[in-house]
Design an enzyme around this catalytic site. Structure first.
Site, short mmCIF file in Angstrom:
data_model
loop_
_atom_site.label_atom_id
_atom_site.label_comp_id
_atom_site.label_asym_id
_atom_site.label_seq_id
_atom_site.Cartn_x
_atom_site.Cartn_y
_atom_site.Cartn_z
N ALA A 1 1.03 -1.14 0.03
CA ALA A 1 0.01 -0.08 0.02
C ALA A 1 0.95 1.30 0.04
CB ALA A 1 -0.94 -0.13 1.31
N GLY B 1 0.60 -4.90 0.97
CA GLY B 1 -0.72 -5.09 0.34
C GLY B 1 -0.71 -5.71 -1.17
N GLU C 1 -0.67 -9.05 -0.63
CA GLU C 1 -1.90 -9.32 -0.52
C GLU C 1 -2.83 -9.61 -1.53
OE1 GLU C 1 -1.93 -6.71 2.79
OE2 GLU C 1 -2.64 -8.10 4.33
N GLU D 1 4.89 -5.29 7.03
CA GLU D 1 4.31 -4.23 7.69
C GLU D 1 4.90 -4.08 9.05
OE1 GLU D 1 3.00 -6.50 5.58
OE2 GLU D 1 1.32 -5.48 4.72
N1 DAK Z 1 4.66 3.28 -0.79
C1 DAK Z 1 4.94 4.44 -1.40
N2 DAK Z 1 6.02 4.42 -2.21
C2 DAK Z 1 6.96 3.59 -2.47
C3 DAK Z 1 6.54 2.32 -1.98
C4 DAK Z 1 5.39 2.28 -1.13
N3 DAK Z 1 4.97 1.12 -0.53
N4 DAK Z 1 7.34 1.40 -2.16
C5 DAK Z 1 8.12 2.12 -3.16
N5 DAK Z 1 7.92 3.31 -3.26
C6 DAK Z 1 8.57 4.45 -3.86
C7 DAK Z 1 9.64 5.16 -3.24
O1 DAK Z 1 9.48 5.69 -2.25
C8 DAK Z 1 10.47 5.69 -4.41
O2 DAK Z 1 9.87 6.81 -4.70
P1 DAK Z 1 10.77 8.21 -4.68
O3 DAK Z 1 11.56 8.35 -3.50
O4 DAK Z 1 11.82 7.87 -5.93
O5 DAK Z 1 9.88 9.32 -4.81
C9 DAK Z 1 10.15 4.68 -5.44
O6 DAK Z 1 9.08 3.99 -5.11
C10 DAK Z 1 11.28 3.63 -5.65
O7 DAK Z 1 11.34 2.85 -4.56
P2 DAK Z 1 12.92 2.71 -3.75
O8 DAK Z 1 13.73 3.73 -4.24
O9 DAK Z 1 12.71 2.59 -2.60
O10 DAK Z 1 13.38 1.58 -4.68
P3 DAK Z 1 14.26 0.14 -4.32
O11 DAK Z 1 14.53 -0.70 -5.34
O12 DAK Z 1 15.40 1.07 -3.62
O13 DAK Z 1 13.63 -0.53 -3.15
C11 DAK Z 1 11.79 -1.47 -1.94
C12 DAK Z 1 12.61 -1.35 -3.42
C13 DAK Z 1 10.49 -2.33 -2.54
C14 DAK Z 1 12.58 -2.54 -1.24
C15 DAK Z 1 11.40 -0.39 -1.27
O14 DAK Z 1 11.07 0.47 -2.05
C16 DAK Z 1 10.52 -0.71 0.00
O15 DAK Z 1 11.12 -1.16 0.98
N6 DAK Z 1 9.34 -0.35 -0.24
C17 DAK Z 1 8.18 -0.40 0.78
C18 DAK Z 1 7.90 -1.66 1.03
C19 DAK Z 1 6.73 -1.65 2.24
O16 DAK Z 1 7.08 -1.50 3.47
N7 DAK Z 1 5.76 -2.16 1.66
C20 DAK Z 1 4.85 -2.46 2.82
C21 DAK Z 1 3.60 -1.15 3.01
S1 DAK Z 1 2.33 -1.35 4.25
C22 DAK Z 1 -5.54 -2.54 4.08
C23 DAK Z 1 -4.83 -2.81 2.71
C24 DAK Z 1 -3.43 -3.21 2.66
C25 DAK Z 1 -2.52 -2.51 3.55
C26 DAK Z 1 -3.09 -2.28 4.90
C27 DAK Z 1 -4.41 -2.18 5.19
N8 DAK Z 1 -6.94 -2.63 4.25
C28 DAK Z 1 -7.51 -3.18 3.21
C29 DAK Z 1 -7.25 -2.02 5.54
C30 DAK Z 1 -1.23 -2.67 3.15
C31 DAK Z 1 -0.20 -2.28 3.84
C32 DAK Z 1 1.21 -2.28 3.48
O17 DAK Z 1 1.49 -2.61 2.10
#
Ligand code: DAK
Length: 255
Positions: free
Chosen positions: A65, A108, A111, A131
Protein backbone atom coordinates in the site's frame (compact mmCIF):
# COMPACT_ATOMS: atom_id res chain seq x y z
CA UNK A 1 -11.00 1.99 -21.01
CA UNK A 2 -8.78 4.72 -19.58
CA UNK A 3 -7.44 4.58 -16.06
CA UNK A 4 -4.91 6.72 -14.21
CA UNK A 5 -3.08 3.93 -12.44
CA UNK A 6 -3.41 0.80 -14.56
CA UNK A 7 -3.75 -0.46 -18.11
CA UNK A 8 -6.66 -2.66 -19.13
CA UNK A 9 -6.86 -4.78 -22.25
CA UNK A 10 -8.75 -7.79 -23.55
CA UNK A 11 -6.93 -10.58 -25.40
CA UNK A 12 -8.78 -13.71 -26.59
CA UNK A 13 -11.26 -13.92 -23.74
CA UNK A 14 -8.70 -12.78 -21.15
CA UNK A 15 -9.06 -9.48 -19.30
CA UNK A 16 -5.51 -8.24 -18.74
CA UNK A 17 -4.87 -5.68 -15.99
CA UNK A 18 -1.39 -4.15 -15.71
CA UNK A 19 -0.72 -2.10 -12.58
CA UNK A 20 1.01 1.03 -13.81
CA UNK A 21 2.54 3.36 -11.22
CA UNK A 22 6.19 2.53 -11.97
CA UNK A 23 7.42 5.71 -10.25
CA UNK A 24 6.12 4.25 -6.95
CA UNK A 25 6.79 0.56 -7.71
CA UNK A 26 3.03 0.17 -8.23
CA UNK A 27 2.26 1.07 -4.61
CA UNK A 28 -1.46 0.71 -4.06
CA UNK A 29 -3.03 4.10 -3.42
CA UNK A 30 -6.74 4.89 -3.19
CA UNK A 31 -6.92 5.85 -6.88
CA UNK A 32 -5.40 2.51 -7.94
CA UNK A 33 -7.79 0.54 -5.77
CA UNK A 34 -10.74 2.48 -7.24
CA UNK A 35 -9.46 1.85 -10.78
CA UNK A 36 -8.95 -1.85 -10.00
CA UNK A 37 -12.52 -2.13 -8.75
CA UNK A 38 -13.88 -0.43 -11.88
CA UNK A 39 -11.97 -2.62 -14.30
CA UNK A 40 -12.81 -5.82 -12.39
CA UNK A 41 -16.49 -4.80 -12.42
CA UNK A 42 -16.22 -4.42 -16.18
CA UNK A 43 -14.47 -7.78 -16.78
CA UNK A 44 -16.72 -9.61 -14.32
CA UNK A 45 -19.80 -8.70 -16.36
CA UNK A 46 -18.24 -8.78 -19.86
CA UNK A 47 -19.60 -11.93 -21.53
CA UNK A 48 -16.49 -12.17 -23.71
CA UNK A 49 -14.11 -12.45 -20.71
CA UNK A 50 -13.54 -15.90 -19.17
CA UNK A 51 -10.44 -15.28 -17.07
CA UNK A 52 -8.59 -12.26 -15.65
CA UNK A 53 -4.83 -11.76 -15.44
CA UNK A 54 -3.36 -9.16 -13.07
CA UNK A 55 0.26 -8.22 -13.54
CA UNK A 56 2.69 -5.37 -12.86
CA UNK A 57 6.14 -4.38 -14.13
CA UNK A 58 9.39 -6.36 -14.25
CA UNK A 59 10.72 -4.59 -11.11
CA UNK A 60 7.53 -4.68 -9.07
CA UNK A 61 4.14 -6.32 -9.06
CA UNK A 62 3.32 -3.90 -6.22
CA UNK A 63 5.55 -2.78 -3.32
CA UNK A 64 2.65 -2.50 -0.89
CA UNK A 65 0.00 0.00 0.00
CA UNK A 66 1.16 3.57 -0.59
CA UNK A 67 3.07 4.46 2.56
CA UNK A 68 3.20 8.15 1.59
CA UNK A 69 -0.59 8.26 1.41
CA UNK A 70 -0.96 6.31 4.67
CA UNK A 71 1.66 8.05 6.78
CA UNK A 72 -0.55 10.80 8.23
CA UNK A 73 -3.80 8.85 8.52
CA UNK A 74 -5.38 8.45 11.94
CA UNK A 75 -7.69 6.05 13.66
CA UNK A 76 -10.76 6.21 13.72
CA UNK A 77 -10.92 7.80 10.24
CA UNK A 78 -9.31 4.74 8.66
CA UNK A 79 -12.09 2.67 10.22
CA UNK A 80 -14.92 5.09 9.40
CA UNK A 81 -13.85 5.45 5.76
CA UNK A 82 -12.97 1.74 5.51
CA UNK A 83 -9.57 2.84 4.21
CA UNK A 84 -8.41 0.55 1.35
CA UNK A 85 -11.32 -1.76 2.19
CA UNK A 86 -12.30 -1.97 -1.46
CA UNK A 87 -9.16 -4.02 -2.13
CA UNK A 88 -10.94 -6.99 -0.52
CA UNK A 89 -13.40 -7.18 -3.41
CA UNK A 90 -10.68 -8.79 -5.56
CA UNK A 91 -11.25 -11.94 -3.50
CA UNK A 92 -15.04 -11.80 -4.00
CA UNK A 93 -14.97 -12.14 -7.79
CA UNK A 94 -16.59 -15.15 -9.44
CA UNK A 95 -14.40 -15.38 -12.54
CA UNK A 96 -10.92 -16.83 -12.07
CA UNK A 97 -8.09 -14.34 -11.51
CA UNK A 98 -4.41 -15.15 -12.00
CA UNK A 99 -1.62 -12.96 -10.59
CA UNK A 100 1.51 -12.88 -12.76
CA UNK A 101 4.17 -11.55 -10.39
CA UNK A 102 7.63 -10.19 -11.19
CA UNK A 103 9.87 -8.28 -8.78
CA UNK A 104 8.56 -6.99 -5.47
CA UNK A 105 5.20 -8.23 -4.17
CA UNK A 106 5.23 -6.72 -0.69
CA UNK A 107 2.63 -5.88 1.92
CA UNK A 108 -0.66 -5.03 0.21
CA UNK A 109 0.94 -6.05 -3.11
CA UNK A 110 1.52 -9.57 -1.81
CA UNK A 111 -1.94 -9.55 -0.26
CA UNK A 112 -3.43 -8.58 -3.63
CA UNK A 113 -1.63 -11.52 -5.26
CA UNK A 114 -2.86 -13.83 -2.48
CA UNK A 115 -6.46 -12.74 -3.19
CA UNK A 116 -6.10 -14.05 -6.74
CA UNK A 117 -6.85 -17.71 -7.45
CA UNK A 118 -3.22 -18.57 -8.08
CA UNK A 119 0.12 -16.91 -8.62
CA UNK A 120 2.57 -17.48 -11.44
CA UNK A 121 5.92 -15.99 -10.43
CA UNK A 122 8.89 -14.79 -12.43
CA UNK A 123 12.23 -16.03 -11.16
CA UNK A 124 13.05 -12.51 -9.86
CA UNK A 125 9.88 -12.28 -7.72
CA UNK A 126 10.21 -11.46 -4.02
CA UNK A 127 7.34 -11.86 -1.61
CA UNK A 128 6.95 -10.43 1.86
CA UNK A 129 4.74 -8.84 4.49
CA UNK A 130 7.07 -6.16 5.92
CA UNK A 131 4.33 -4.21 7.73
CA UNK A 132 5.80 -4.98 11.17
CA UNK A 133 8.76 -2.82 10.19
CA UNK A 134 6.38 0.13 9.76
CA UNK A 135 4.79 -0.49 13.15
CA UNK A 136 1.59 -1.86 11.66
CA UNK A 137 0.11 -5.22 10.72
CA UNK A 138 -0.99 -6.71 7.39
CA UNK A 139 -4.47 -5.30 6.75
CA UNK A 140 -5.74 -7.06 3.64
CA UNK A 141 -5.85 -10.71 4.65
CA UNK A 142 -2.10 -11.41 4.68
CA UNK A 143 -1.98 -13.11 8.08
CA UNK A 144 -4.93 -15.36 7.23
CA UNK A 145 -4.13 -16.27 3.64
CA UNK A 146 -0.39 -16.76 4.17
CA UNK A 147 -1.00 -19.00 7.19
CA UNK A 148 -3.52 -21.08 5.24
CA UNK A 149 -1.23 -21.50 2.23
CA UNK A 150 2.21 -21.80 3.78
CA UNK A 151 1.38 -22.93 7.32
CA UNK A 152 1.53 -21.26 10.68
CA UNK A 153 5.31 -21.40 11.19
CA UNK A 154 6.18 -19.78 7.87
CA UNK A 155 3.46 -17.14 8.28
CA UNK A 156 4.64 -16.29 11.79
CA UNK A 157 8.28 -16.08 10.77
CA UNK A 158 7.58 -13.95 7.68
CA UNK A 159 5.19 -11.50 9.35
CA UNK A 160 7.03 -11.15 12.68
CA UNK A 161 10.41 -10.50 11.04
CA UNK A 162 9.16 -8.77 7.88
CA UNK A 163 11.68 -10.68 5.76
CA UNK A 164 11.09 -11.42 2.07
CA UNK A 165 11.27 -14.77 0.30
CA UNK A 166 12.32 -15.52 -3.26
CA UNK A 167 10.25 -17.27 -5.92
CA UNK A 168 11.83 -20.69 -5.33
CA UNK A 169 10.99 -20.61 -1.61
CA UNK A 170 7.47 -19.38 -2.41
CA UNK A 171 6.98 -22.32 -4.78
CA UNK A 172 8.34 -24.80 -2.19
CA UNK A 173 5.86 -23.67 0.42
CA UNK A 174 2.85 -23.65 -1.88
CA UNK A 175 2.41 -19.91 -2.31
CA UNK A 176 2.93 -19.91 -6.05
CA UNK A 177 1.67 -22.39 -8.64
CA UNK A 178 4.80 -22.21 -10.80
CA UNK A 179 7.96 -20.20 -11.42
CA UNK A 180 9.06 -19.18 -14.91
CA UNK A 181 11.92 -17.10 -16.32
CA UNK A 182 11.14 -13.37 -16.18
CA UNK A 183 11.12 -13.09 -20.00
CA UNK A 184 8.38 -15.74 -20.20
CA UNK A 185 6.11 -14.45 -17.43
CA UNK A 186 3.75 -12.51 -19.67
CA UNK A 187 3.38 -15.24 -22.33
CA UNK A 188 2.96 -18.05 -19.77
CA UNK A 189 0.45 -16.00 -17.76
CA UNK A 190 -1.53 -15.14 -20.87
CA UNK A 191 -1.45 -18.69 -22.24
CA UNK A 192 -2.62 -20.10 -18.88
CA UNK A 193 -5.46 -17.58 -18.72
CA UNK A 194 -6.39 -18.33 -22.36
CA UNK A 195 -6.66 -22.05 -21.57
CA UNK A 196 -8.99 -21.32 -18.67
CA UNK A 197 -11.06 -18.86 -20.73
CA UNK A 198 -11.53 -21.55 -23.39
CA UNK A 199 -13.11 -24.07 -20.94
CA UNK A 200 -16.78 -24.29 -19.97
CA UNK A 201 -17.49 -20.99 -18.20
CA UNK A 202 -19.94 -22.69 -15.85
CA UNK A 203 -17.56 -25.49 -14.89
CA UNK A 204 -14.71 -23.05 -14.33
CA UNK A 205 -16.76 -20.80 -12.06
CA UNK A 206 -18.18 -23.77 -10.15
CA UNK A 207 -14.70 -25.19 -9.56
CA UNK A 208 -13.54 -21.80 -8.28
CA UNK A 209 -16.52 -21.61 -5.94
CA UNK A 210 -15.91 -25.15 -4.60
CA UNK A 211 -12.20 -24.60 -3.93
CA UNK A 212 -13.14 -21.26 -2.32
CA UNK A 213 -15.16 -23.15 0.29
CA UNK A 214 -11.90 -24.59 1.65
CA UNK A 215 -11.04 -21.12 2.98
CA UNK A 216 -14.30 -20.40 4.76
CA UNK A 217 -13.71 -19.36 8.34
CA UNK A 218 -14.93 -20.99 11.54
CA UNK A 219 -17.05 -19.53 14.32
CA UNK A 220 -13.99 -19.46 16.59
CA UNK A 221 -12.18 -17.32 14.07
CA UNK A 222 -15.08 -14.89 13.78
CA UNK A 223 -15.32 -14.56 17.55
CA UNK A 224 -11.60 -13.90 17.89
CA UNK A 225 -11.78 -11.26 15.18
CA UNK A 226 -14.73 -9.60 16.86
CA UNK A 227 -12.85 -9.52 20.19
CA UNK A 228 -9.84 -7.83 18.60
CA UNK A 229 -11.99 -5.16 16.95
CA UNK A 230 -13.82 -4.69 20.22
CA UNK A 231 -10.54 -3.96 22.02
CA UNK A 232 -9.54 -1.42 19.34
CA UNK A 233 -12.74 0.54 19.92
CA UNK A 234 -11.12 1.71 23.17
CA UNK A 235 -8.79 3.80 21.02
CA UNK A 236 -11.74 5.97 19.97
CA UNK A 237 -13.04 9.17 21.59
CA UNK A 238 -16.55 7.86 20.92
CA UNK A 239 -16.06 4.99 23.39
CA UNK A 240 -14.94 7.46 26.10
CA UNK A 241 -17.82 9.84 25.48
CA UNK A 242 -20.46 7.12 25.19
CA UNK A 243 -19.48 5.39 28.41
CA UNK A 244 -18.91 8.62 30.38
CA UNK A 245 -22.31 9.91 29.26
CA UNK A 246 -23.92 6.72 30.55
CA UNK A 247 -22.22 7.04 33.93
CA UNK A 248 -23.10 10.75 34.11
CA UNK A 249 -26.68 10.01 33.03
CA UNK A 250 -26.69 12.38 30.03
CA UNK A 251 -27.06 11.91 26.25
CA UNK A 252 -23.79 11.13 24.46
CA UNK A 253 -22.35 13.75 22.10
CA UNK A 254 -20.48 11.81 19.43
CA UNK A 255 -18.16 13.70 17.09
N1 DAK B 1 4.57 3.32 -0.91
C1 DAK B 1 4.90 4.49 -1.49
N2 DAK B 1 5.98 4.64 -2.26
C2 DAK B 1 6.76 3.57 -2.46
C3 DAK B 1 6.47 2.31 -1.89
C4 DAK B 1 5.30 2.20 -1.08
N3 DAK B 1 4.89 1.05 -0.51
N4 DAK B 1 7.44 1.44 -2.26
C5 DAK B 1 8.28 2.13 -3.02
N5 DAK B 1 7.88 3.40 -3.16
C6 DAK B 1 8.52 4.48 -3.92
C7 DAK B 1 9.79 4.97 -3.19
O1 DAK B 1 9.46 5.90 -2.18
C8 DAK B 1 10.54 5.59 -4.34
O2 DAK B 1 9.95 6.85 -4.63
P1 DAK B 1 10.88 8.20 -4.74
O3 DAK B 1 11.61 8.26 -3.45
O4 DAK B 1 11.76 7.91 -5.92
O5 DAK B 1 9.89 9.29 -4.96
C9 DAK B 1 10.20 4.67 -5.51
O6 DAK B 1 9.00 3.99 -5.15
C10 DAK B 1 11.28 3.63 -5.77
O7 DAK B 1 11.51 2.94 -4.55
P2 DAK B 1 12.98 2.74 -3.92
O8 DAK B 1 13.86 3.86 -4.32
O9 DAK B 1 12.82 2.48 -2.48
O10 DAK B 1 13.44 1.43 -4.70
P3 DAK B 1 14.45 0.31 -4.20
O11 DAK B 1 14.66 -0.59 -5.37
O12 DAK B 1 15.65 0.94 -3.54
O13 DAK B 1 13.69 -0.49 -3.04
C11 DAK B 1 11.81 -1.65 -2.05
C12 DAK B 1 12.57 -1.25 -3.35
C13 DAK B 1 10.50 -2.34 -2.50
C14 DAK B 1 12.63 -2.64 -1.24
C15 DAK B 1 11.50 -0.37 -1.22
O14 DAK B 1 10.92 0.61 -2.08
C16 DAK B 1 10.58 -0.62 -0.07
O15 DAK B 1 10.97 -1.16 0.96
N6 DAK B 1 9.32 -0.18 -0.23
C17 DAK B 1 8.30 -0.26 0.85
C18 DAK B 1 7.83 -1.68 1.04
C19 DAK B 1 6.81 -1.77 2.14
O16 DAK B 1 7.08 -1.48 3.32
N7 DAK B 1 5.64 -2.19 1.80
C20 DAK B 1 4.52 -2.41 2.77
C21 DAK B 1 3.71 -1.15 2.95
S1 DAK B 1 2.43 -1.38 4.17
C22 DAK B 1 -5.28 -2.58 3.91
C23 DAK B 1 -4.78 -3.01 2.71
C24 DAK B 1 -3.41 -3.05 2.52
C25 DAK B 1 -2.55 -2.64 3.51
C26 DAK B 1 -3.06 -2.20 4.69
C27 DAK B 1 -4.43 -2.15 4.91
N8 DAK B 1 -6.68 -2.54 4.13
C28 DAK B 1 -7.59 -3.20 3.21
C29 DAK B 1 -7.24 -1.99 5.37
C30 DAK B 1 -1.14 -2.72 3.20
C31 DAK B 1 -0.15 -2.13 3.92
C32 DAK B 1 1.19 -2.14 3.30
O17 DAK B 1 1.43 -2.62 2.22
Amino acid sequence: MNFRTLLADQVDGVGVITLNRPEALNALNSALIDDLKSVLDHFEYAASVGCILITGGSKAFAAGADVKEMAELCYPNTYLENYLGRLDQVAQRRKPIIAAVAGHALGGGFELALMCDFIIAADNARFGLPEVKLGVIPGAGGTQRLARLAGRAKAMEMTLTGRTMDAAEAERCGIVARVVPLEELHSVGLETARRIAAQSRTAVMMIKECIGRVDEGSLAEGLRFERRIFHSVFATPDQKEGMRAFVEKRPAQFR
